[in-house]
Scaffold this active site. Structure first.
Site, PDB file in Angstrom:
ATOM      1  CB  CYS A 154      -4.404   4.738  -1.457  1.00  0.00           C
ATOM      2  SG  CYS A 154      -3.849   3.259  -0.577  1.00  0.00           S
ATOM      3  CG  HIS A 198      -1.023   2.755   5.473  1.00  0.00           C
ATOM      4  ND1 HIS A 198      -1.976   3.695   5.807  1.00  0.00           N
ATOM      5  CD2 HIS A 198      -0.997   2.730   4.117  1.00  0.00           C
ATOM      6  CE1 HIS A 198      -2.507   4.199   4.711  1.00  0.00           C
ATOM      7  NE2 HIS A 198      -1.924   3.643   3.657  1.00  0.00           N
TER       8      HIS A 198
END
Length: 704
Positions: A222, A65
C-alpha cells in the site's frame, strides 16, 4: 525508545463524529505527549493519505495512518467510538480507530511492531478484547502485548510476542519473511478387524501419495506500507489455510522487503497481487495465472481471490511470457489506456531523464557567461590553455563542461523515450538515434522522433517468436544490433532530413518573433505552465523552451525567460493570497503558503499543488490568468534568459532584469486578486473555511 502506546494515547469515549475530527482528537494526544511536532502539518499528511484510499476496514475498524516528517517516533493512538465513525468501510462505521504515525525515516523495529499489530487487527479475539476494555491503561496494555490476564490472554499474547521481540523471529516475519499459510492435513486412522492366526498375511497395499496442495505466491503493498500491506497478507494467509491452499506472501512494506525464494515462485500454481503501488520485480511472475487487485480486496475478499486464481489456473489462463518485458511506463498502465495516454507517458519518461542534464549544463553555461561575458563561447579548449589565476579560464572551464553536459540532452531524451516504451533493450537504439539527430542537426524534434522510432522497432522485434536457444543473446546482441541498424537507416536516409528542416524552420521562426506574435506565444506558454502545475502540459512547455537553448538565439532566449517567469507565478500568488487574506484558507494552507514563497522564487511550480488539490476550480483558473499575463509581458519587454532554471537566483543572467521582475510581480498580483475574489464569493455563500472545523482538521478544503 518510548513505548508505542501509553494510557495517555487512549480515548475509550471518543466523541468525534467525523473521521477528520477523530484524527484531530487522537493527534492532539500525540502532540501533547511530544510525539508530533506540528499538529496541522501532521494532520495534512494524514488527510493526504486518506485521500489516496479510505482506511476503513470490515469489522468496524478504522486505521488512519501516514508517514510524516512531523512525527518524532513511531506512535499509535487508539480511540473507541460508541456511535461509530465513517471511514469508508463497505460494512459501515468504525468503532475502533487506530491512528498510526510513523516518522519519515521510521526504524525497522517499530515498523515491524506496527505491521504485526496490523495483522492482529484481523483477529476477532483481539478486537473483542479491545471493545470490552474498561480502562485506558488496560487497552494500551493489550495493544502493547504486556502480560495478559483473564479472557484477554490469547489475543494479547499473540501481539506481545511481536511487540517484545521485534528483533527476533516475530519481527522477521513482519519484515517480509514469506509465510506458509496451510499445512497438509493428517489422514484419519481407522481400526481394521483382527486377522486369524492361520490366515495368510495379505501384502500391504502401496500407500497413496497425497496430492500436492495448490500453491499461491502473493504480493501485498500500500502507499505507506504500514497497515493495509500486512492486513492483506494476514487475510490471504488465513483464507489459504481455510481453503487447504499454501500461500506464501511477500509484503513490500515500510520495513523493507525480502523477495520470495525464486524456487517458490517457480513452483507456484498462481499469483495474487494485492497492491496500490507498483509491484517491484513483477516480471518474476510472467507466464503464471495472475489475479491483480487493490490491497483492500486482499483484506476484504481473500477467499474470492484464491478461488479466482485457481479457476484461472484450471482454464490455463496465464500472463505474458517473460521473453517480452513490460516497459517501465507501461507497468502502471491500465488495459484501457489509450494510445495517446501511453504516448504521453513515453514522452514524459524521456523528458524526466533529460531535465537533470538541462539543469546542470544550462546553469554551468549561464555561470560561464556571468563570469566571462558572452564571448566566452569563443575561448580555446581548456585542455590546451588554462591559467589558474584568470577568471576567464575558469569561465571557459564552466562553459565547456556545461556544453558537454548539454550535448547529452538529445541522446538522453531519445534513449529514455525508447526505454519508456521497450525497457532496457530500447536504450541502445534510442541513444544511437539521438546522437544521429545531433549529427544531422535535427535537434530536439529529431530526438523525439528517434526515441519513438527506436522504441517501436524494439517492440516489433520482441513480438517475433524466437527459438529458446537464442533467447539468451537476444537482449545483449541481437536486439541492439538489429534495432540500431534500422534506426540509423531511418534517421540518416528517411526521416532525418525532413525533421532537420522542420527544426531549422522552428529555430528561424523563434529568431524572428516580434510584436504581437511574441506576446501571443508568451501568453500561451504561460497558460501551459500553470494549467497542471508541473504536470504533462507544464513539462511540454518547459521542454519546448529548453530545447531552444541547444541552439540559442534571441527568440529562444525570450521563450525560456517567459516560461520560467510564468512558472514562478502560481506558488508566489498562493503565498501572497494566504498572507493578505489568511481567513480564506485553512491553517494547513497558511503554513503551506509560507513555504510557497521560497518554492515560487526558486521556480518550483509544484509549490501551488496543495492549494490546487484542495480547491481546483478557483486556484487553477486564477493561476493560469496570472501566468498568461506574466508570459505575455516577459515577451513584450524583450526579456531573455540563458539558464534553464534557478528562479530569482539567476536574475543577474536575465536580459532586462527589472522589467522581468515587474512582469512576475504583475502576474502574481493578478492571480492573487482572482483567487481571493473567487474564494471570497464562495465564502459569502457557504461560509469561510476557517470557520469550518472539518477543514482545519484535515488541512484540505474541498471545492464547492
Amino acid at each position: 525508545m518510548s513505548e508505542l502506546i501509553t494510557a495517555e494515547l487512549v480515548d475509550l469515549d471518543l466523541s468525534a463524529e467525523t473521521k477528520d475530527a477523530a484524527a484531530r482528537s487522537l493527534a492532539e494526544r500525540m502532540a501533547a505527549s511530544g510525539r508530533v511536532t506540528d499538529l496541522e502539518g501532521f494532520l495534512a499528511d494524514v488527510a493526504a493519505r486518506e485521500a489516496q484510499m479510505p482506511t476503513g476496514l470490515d469489522g468496524g475498524i478504522g486505521i488512519p495512518h501516514c508517514r510524516s516528517t512531523h512525527v518524532t517516533e513511531p506512535t499509535l493512538a487508539f480511540g473507541r467510538s460508541a456511535s461509530g465513525i465513517d471511514f469508508g468501510a463497505p460494512d459501515g462505521p468504525a468503532d475502533l480507530i487506530f491512528l498510526i504515525a510513523a516518522p519519515a525515516g521510521g526504524d525497522a523495529d517499530h515498523l515491524s511492531i506496527l505491521s504485526t499489530l496490523a495483522r492482529h487487527l484481523m483477529d476477532g479475539e483481539f478486537t473483542g478484547a479491545l471493545r470490552s476494555a474498561t480502562e485506558p491503561g488496560r487497552a494500551a496494555s493489550l495493544i502493547r502485548g504486556d502480560a495478559p490476564e483473564g479472557a484477554e490472554a490469547g489475543a494479547a499474547a499473540a501481539t506481545g510476542a511481536a511487540a517484545t521481540g521485534a528483533d527476533e523471529a516475530g519481527a522477521g516475519e513482519a519484515a517480509e519473511e514469506p509465510t506458509t499459510a496451510a499445512a497438509e492435513a493428517t489422514p484419519p486412522v481407522t481400526e481394521e478387524p483382527p486377522t486369524p492366526a492361520d490366515a495368510e498375511p495379505t501384502p500391504p497395499e502401496p500407500a497413496a501419495q497425497p496430492a500436492a496442495p495448490f500453491r499461491i505466491v502473493a504480493i501485498t503493498s500500500c502507499p505507506t506500507g504500514i497497515a493495509h500491506t500486512y492486513m492483506a497478507a494476514e487475510s490471504l494467509e488465513k483464507a489459504g489455510t481455510a481453503a487447504g491452499v499454501e500461500v506464501f506472501v511477500e509484503t513490500q512494506g515500510s520495513a523493507g522487503f525480502k523477495r520470495l525464494d525464486p524456487q517458490l515462485v517457480a513452483d507456484a500454481d498462481g499469483v495474487i497481487l494485492a497492491h496500490d503501488v507498483e509491484v517491484r520485480d513483477k516480471e518474476r511472475f510472467a507466464g503464471k495465472p495472475i489475479v491483480d487487485v487493490g490491497v483492500k480486496a486482499g483484506i476484504n475478499r481473500p477467499a474470492e481471490l484464491i478461488a479466482e486464481v485457481r479457476q484461472k489456473a484450471a482454464r490455463g489462463e496465464v500472463s505474458a511470457p517473460a521473453a517480452r518485458p513490460t516497459a517501465p511506463m507501461d507497468k502502471g498502465a491500465g488495459a484501457t489506456d489509450s494510445y495517446a495516454t501511453r504516448l504521453r507517458k513515453w514522452l514524459m519518461t524521456g523528458v524526466s531523464y533529460m531535465v537533470p542534464f538541462v539543469a546542470a549544463g544550462g546553469l554551468l553555461i549561464a555561470l560561464a557567461f556571468a563570469i566571462g561575458g558572452y564571448t566566452i563561447n569563443k575561448a580555446p579548449s581548456v585542455a590546451d590553455h588554462f591559467v589558474w589565476t584568470e577568471a576567464t579560464s575558469w569561465a571557459a572551464l564552466l562553459f565547456q563542461i556545461g556544453g558537454v553536459a548539454f550535448g547529452f540532452l538529445v541522446p538522453v531524451l531519445a534513449g529514455f523515450i525508447a526505454y519508456g516504451m521497450a525497457d532496457r533493450p530500447g536504450l541502445v537504439p534510442g541513444f544511437v538515434g539521438g546522437a544521429i539527430a545531433l549529427t544531422i542537426n535535427a535537434g530536439f524534434l529529431g530526438g523525439l522522433i528517434a526515441g519513438l522510432i527506436a522504441g517501436a522497432v524494439v517492440m516489433a522485434i520482441q513480438r517475433v517468436t524466437i527459438p529458446p536457444v537464442l533467447r539468451g543473446i537476444m537482449p545483449v546482441v541481437v536486439i541492439p544490433l538489429i534495432s540500431s541498424v534500422i534506426v540509423g537507416f531511418l534517421m540518416f536516409l528517411v526521416v532525418g532530413k525532413p525533421v532537420a528542416a522542420l527544426q531549422k524552420g522552428l529555430t528561424d521562426w523563434l529568431s524572428g518573433l516580434s510584436g504581437a506574435n511574441a506576446i501571443i506565444l508568451g501568453a500561451i506558454l504561460g497558460l501551459m505552465m500553470c494549467f497542471d502545475l508541473g504536470g504533462p502540459l507544464n513539462k511540454v512547455a518547459y521542454a519546448f523552451a529548453v530545447g531552444g537553448l541547444a541552439n540559442p538565439n534571441e527568440g529562444s532566449l525570450k521563450v525560456m525567460a517567459a516560461v520560467m517567469a510564468a512558472g514562478m507565478v502560481p506558488p508566489l500568488a498562493m503565498a501572497l493570497a494566504t498572507t493578505v487574506r489568511g481567513r480564506l484558507f485553512t491553517k494547513a494552507e497558511r503554513e503551506n503558503g509560507k513555504a510557497a514563497w521560497v518554492l515560487g522564487a526558486s521556480f518550483i511550480t509544484e509549490g501551488a499543488i496543495p492549494f490546487a488539490a484542495a480547491d481546483p476550480l478557483r486556484v487553477i483558473p486564477s493561476a493560469m490568468a496570472g501566468g498568461a499575463v506574466t508570459g505575455a509581458l516577459s515577451m513584450a519587454f524583450g526579456c531573455t534568459l540563458r539558464a534553464p532554471h534557478g528562479g530569482i537566483f539567476v536574475v543577474p543572467l536575465i536580459g532586462q532584469p527589472l522589467l522581468y521582475l515587474l512582469a512576475i510581480a504583475i502576474g502574481t498580483c493578478v492571480s492573487t486578486a482572482l483567487v481571493i475574489l473567487l474564494k471570497g464569493l464562495r465564502g459569502a455563500s457557504a461560509g469561510s473555511p476557517a470557520d469550518t472545523p472539518a477543514s482545519d482538521a484535515s488541512g484540505v478544503t474541498v471545492a464547492a
